[in-house]
Write a protein that holds these residues in place. Sequence first.
Motif, PDB file in Angstrom:
ATOM      1  N   ASP A 138      -8.216 -12.606  -5.438  1.00 42.05           N
ATOM      2  CA  ASP A 138      -8.517 -13.586  -6.485  1.00 42.05           C
ATOM      3  C   ASP A 138      -9.288 -12.986  -7.653  1.00 42.05           C
ATOM      4  OD1 ASP A 138     -10.885 -13.076  -5.214  1.00 42.05           O
ATOM      5  OD2 ASP A 138     -11.327 -15.155  -4.668  1.00 42.05           O
ATOM      6  N   GLY A 139      -9.422 -11.646  -7.667  1.00 40.68           N
ATOM      7  CA  GLY A 139     -10.161 -10.987  -8.740  1.00 40.68           C
ATOM      8  C   GLY A 139     -11.648 -10.983  -8.551  1.00 40.68           C
ATOM      9  N   LEU A 140     -12.124 -11.539  -7.407  1.00 40.72           N
ATOM     10  CA  LEU A 140     -13.562 -11.589  -7.138  1.00 40.72           C
ATOM     11  C   LEU A 140     -13.965 -10.647  -6.006  1.00 40.72           C
ATOM     12  CD1 LEU A 140     -14.093 -15.465  -7.328  1.00 40.72           C
ATOM     13  CD2 LEU A 140     -14.482 -13.771  -9.132  1.00 40.72           C
ATOM     14  N   HIS A 141     -12.985 -10.145  -5.266  1.00 42.16           N
ATOM     15  CA  HIS A 141     -13.255  -9.261  -4.131  1.00 42.16           C
ATOM     16  C   HIS A 141     -12.673  -7.875  -4.434  1.00 42.16           C
ATOM     17  CE1 HIS A 141     -13.276 -13.359  -2.445  1.00 42.16           C
ATOM     18  NE2 HIS A 141     -14.184 -12.895  -1.606  1.00 42.16           N
ATOM     19  N   CYS A 142     -13.545  -6.860  -4.429  1.00 45.96           N
ATOM     20  CA  CYS A 142     -13.070  -5.504  -4.708  1.00 45.96           C
ATOM     21  C   CYS A 142     -12.427  -4.906  -3.457  1.00 45.96           C
ATOM     22  CB  CYS A 142     -14.216  -4.617  -5.202  1.00 45.96           C
ATOM     23  SG  CYS A 142     -15.488  -4.284  -3.960  1.00 45.96           S
ATOM     24  N   LEU A 143     -11.710  -3.791  -3.633  1.00 41.03           N
ATOM     25  CA  LEU A 143     -11.022  -3.163  -2.503  1.00 41.03           C
ATOM     26  C   LEU A 143     -11.989  -2.740  -1.405  1.00 41.03           C
ATOM     27  CD1 LEU A 143      -8.151  -0.926  -3.959  1.00 41.03           C
ATOM     28  CD2 LEU A 143      -8.058  -3.241  -3.062  1.00 41.03           C
ATOM     29  N   ASP A 144     -13.157  -2.223  -1.778  1.00 39.57           N
ATOM     30  CA  ASP A 144     -14.143  -1.809  -0.776  1.00 39.57           C
ATOM     31  C   ASP A 144     -14.496  -2.972   0.145  1.00 39.57           C
ATOM     32  OD1 ASP A 144     -14.187   0.690  -1.876  1.00 39.57           O
ATOM     33  OD2 ASP A 144     -16.049   0.398  -3.002  1.00 39.57           O
ATOM     34  N   GLU A 145     -14.744  -4.129  -0.466  1.00 35.71           N
ATOM     35  CA  GLU A 145     -15.125  -5.304   0.313  1.00 35.71           C
ATOM     36  C   GLU A 145     -13.982  -5.755   1.217  1.00 35.71           C
ATOM     37  OE1 GLU A 145     -16.672  -9.915  -0.411  1.00 35.71           O
ATOM     38  OE2 GLU A 145     -16.354  -8.557  -2.118  1.00 35.71           O
ATOM     39  N   ILE A 146     -12.769  -5.779   0.673  1.00 33.12           N
ATOM     40  CA  ILE A 146     -11.611  -6.221   1.457  1.00 33.12           C
ATOM     41  C   ILE A 146     -11.364  -5.282   2.625  1.00 33.12           C
ATOM     42  CG2 ILE A 146      -9.118  -6.613   1.380  1.00 33.12           C
ATOM     43  CD1 ILE A 146      -9.503  -7.413  -1.590  1.00 33.12           C
ATOM     44  N   CYS A 147     -11.464  -3.973   2.383  1.00 33.44           N
ATOM     45  CA  CYS A 147     -11.241  -2.991   3.449  1.00 33.44           C
ATOM     46  C   CYS A 147     -12.237  -3.185   4.590  1.00 33.44           C
ATOM     47  CB  CYS A 147     -11.348  -1.573   2.899  1.00 33.44           C
ATOM     48  SG  CYS A 147      -9.956  -1.097   1.857  1.00 33.44           S
ATOM     49  N   CYS A 148     -13.502  -3.465   4.240  1.00 35.58           N
ATOM     50  CA  CYS A 148     -14.522  -3.685   5.271  1.00 35.58           C
ATOM     51  C   CYS A 148     -14.239  -4.953   6.053  1.00 35.58           C
ATOM     52  CB  CYS A 148     -15.914  -3.769   4.643  1.00 35.58           C
ATOM     53  SG  CYS A 148     -16.731  -2.181   4.465  1.00 35.58           S
ATOM     54  N   LYS A 149     -13.781  -5.993   5.366  1.00 32.96           N
ATOM     55  CA  LYS A 149     -13.553  -7.276   6.023  1.00 32.96           C
ATOM     56  C   LYS A 149     -12.389  -7.230   6.999  1.00 32.96           C
ATOM     57  CE  LYS A 149     -15.592 -10.649   2.875  1.00 32.96           C
ATOM     58  NZ  LYS A 149     -15.360 -11.843   2.042  1.00 32.96           N
ATOM     59  N   VAL A 150     -11.320  -6.518   6.622  1.00 38.27           N
ATOM     60  CA  VAL A 150     -10.108  -6.543   7.457  1.00 38.27           C
ATOM     61  C   VAL A 150      -9.930  -5.274   8.273  1.00 38.27           C
ATOM     62  CG1 VAL A 150      -8.985  -8.110   5.850  1.00 38.27           C
ATOM     63  CG2 VAL A 150      -8.631  -5.655   5.594  1.00 38.27           C
ATOM     64  N   GLY A 151     -10.808  -4.278   8.072  1.00 35.38           N
ATOM     65  CA  GLY A 151     -10.738  -3.060   8.871  1.00 35.38           C
ATOM     66  C   GLY A 151      -9.521  -2.207   8.583  1.00 35.38           C
ATOM     67  N   ILE A 152      -9.247  -1.970   7.306  1.00 28.86           N
ATOM     68  CA  ILE A 152      -8.101  -1.151   6.906  1.00 28.86           C
ATOM     69  C   ILE A 152      -8.561  -0.094   5.922  1.00 28.86           C
ATOM     70  CG2 ILE A 152      -7.492  -2.689   4.994  1.00 28.86           C
ATOM     71  CD1 ILE A 152      -4.579  -2.111   5.535  1.00 28.86           C
ATOM     72  N   GLY A 153      -7.941   1.076   5.947  1.00 27.58           N
ATOM     73  CA  GLY A 153      -8.305   2.144   5.025  1.00 27.58           C
ATOM     74  C   GLY A 153      -7.878   1.818   3.605  1.00 27.58           C
ATOM     75  N   GLN A 154      -8.655   2.300   2.622  1.00 29.84           N
ATOM     76  CA  GLN A 154      -8.360   1.960   1.230  1.00 29.84           C
ATOM     77  C   GLN A 154      -7.037   2.550   0.775  1.00 29.84           C
ATOM     78  OE1 GLN A 154     -11.576   1.695  -1.536  1.00 29.84           O
ATOM     79  NE2 GLN A 154     -10.397   2.550  -3.207  1.00 29.84           N
ATOM     80  N   SER A 155      -6.717   3.769   1.181  1.00 30.29           N
ATOM     81  CA  SER A 155      -5.457   4.386   0.755  1.00 30.29           C
ATOM     82  C   SER A 155      -4.261   3.595   1.280  1.00 30.29           C
ATOM     83  CB  SER A 155      -5.384   5.840   1.235  1.00 30.29           C
ATOM     84  OG  SER A 155      -5.531   5.914   2.640  1.00 30.29           O
ATOM     85  N   GLU A 156      -4.360   3.104   2.525  1.00 25.76           N
ATOM     86  CA  GLU A 156      -3.274   2.299   3.099  1.00 25.76           C
ATOM     87  C   GLU A 156      -3.137   0.974   2.364  1.00 25.76           C
ATOM     88  OE1 GLU A 156      -2.004   0.161   7.344  1.00 25.76           O
ATOM     89  OE2 GLU A 156      -3.671   1.604   7.297  1.00 25.76           O
ATOM     90  N   LEU A 157      -4.275   0.330   2.058  1.00 24.96           N
ATOM     91  CA  LEU A 157      -4.233  -0.943   1.345  1.00 24.96           C
ATOM     92  C   LEU A 157      -3.681  -0.760  -0.065  1.00 24.96           C
ATOM     93  CD1 LEU A 157      -4.857  -3.949   1.252  1.00 24.96           C
ATOM     94  CD2 LEU A 157      -7.205  -3.390   0.594  1.00 24.96           C
ATOM     95  N   GLU A 158      -4.082   0.308  -0.737  1.00 23.90           N
ATOM     96  CA  GLU A 158      -3.582   0.572  -2.087  1.00 23.90           C
ATOM     97  C   GLU A 158      -2.070   0.796  -2.084  1.00 23.90           C
ATOM     98  OE1 GLU A 158      -6.021   3.822  -3.479  1.00 23.90           O
ATOM     99  OE2 GLU A 158      -7.156   2.464  -4.753  1.00 23.90           O
TER     100      GLU A 158
END
Length: 269
Positions: free
Chosen positions: A235-255
């Motif tokens: 929603d433009g309010l949650h950065c990738l770092d925060e999302i990765c921590c919440k769902v337990g996924i690596g940033q490169s995979e999420l990107e």
Amino acid sequence: MESGFLSAERSQGLIPQFMEKVLHLLNKYGRCSIPVGESITVHLKVTVNISEPPPVLDHDVPILIRDRVRPHHEWDLTTQQVLPYIDGFNPTCRIAVEADVEINLVKSCLQNLLHYNIIKIIPVFQYSNMYTVTSDIKKLYSDLQEQCVLSVAIKGHTLPRLRDIMTLYTSMTNGVTVKDLCCRYNPHGLKIDEKKLIQFGVVKNLIRVLRKYPIVVPSNSEPDPRLRSLYSLFDGLHCLDEICCKVGIGQSELEERIENDPNVRVCMK
């Protein structure tokens, strides 16, 4: 009232002197203790309104900003367990796991350390991060030269040159990741530890991270089913770092998933 200091006629000449002394001491020391008569002393103090520190989030990374802190045994038990894992790289969620302390207790502990200006919160270090310089970069040539050179040097090597450090900092901009920077300049060849370089720059406000915020932009294309459950966070309010921590996924995979989903865009700020 007890001595009649304000009402007694004999005190009229003393009141201006008393007020001047109060004004001077409160401005200089923030407190005063002034004798009035033989047995009365007026104690005054300026109270400081300390704002509540912001809440600590799962993906926040604490770093010690004081060279000396109180002896280990003087802290409460939670802080004693948490302090050894504050290294400027471990996020709050990892500290909780490593210290075997419930995460809300860790957050309260870190918030307390923030309150006393013992730690600072910085972004998670990742080679995919992008940074940009701030107006404080000029301090590198005035106040921070020696401290910076000592802080970013690779342990056991000769000290790097300030010119090389400045080159790396000024090359940080939107579109240039830390990985790109390392491939282009080879910091280790310049005797510079890139992790310490980023850490020092963020703590001293020489650089700031450009965070990525995914946003769902509905289209006629089929969404990636692996991302559908995360759309509420895009929603433009949650950065990738925060999302990765919440769902337990690596940033490169999420990107990678975001890049392959035509319904998601990324805003940098």
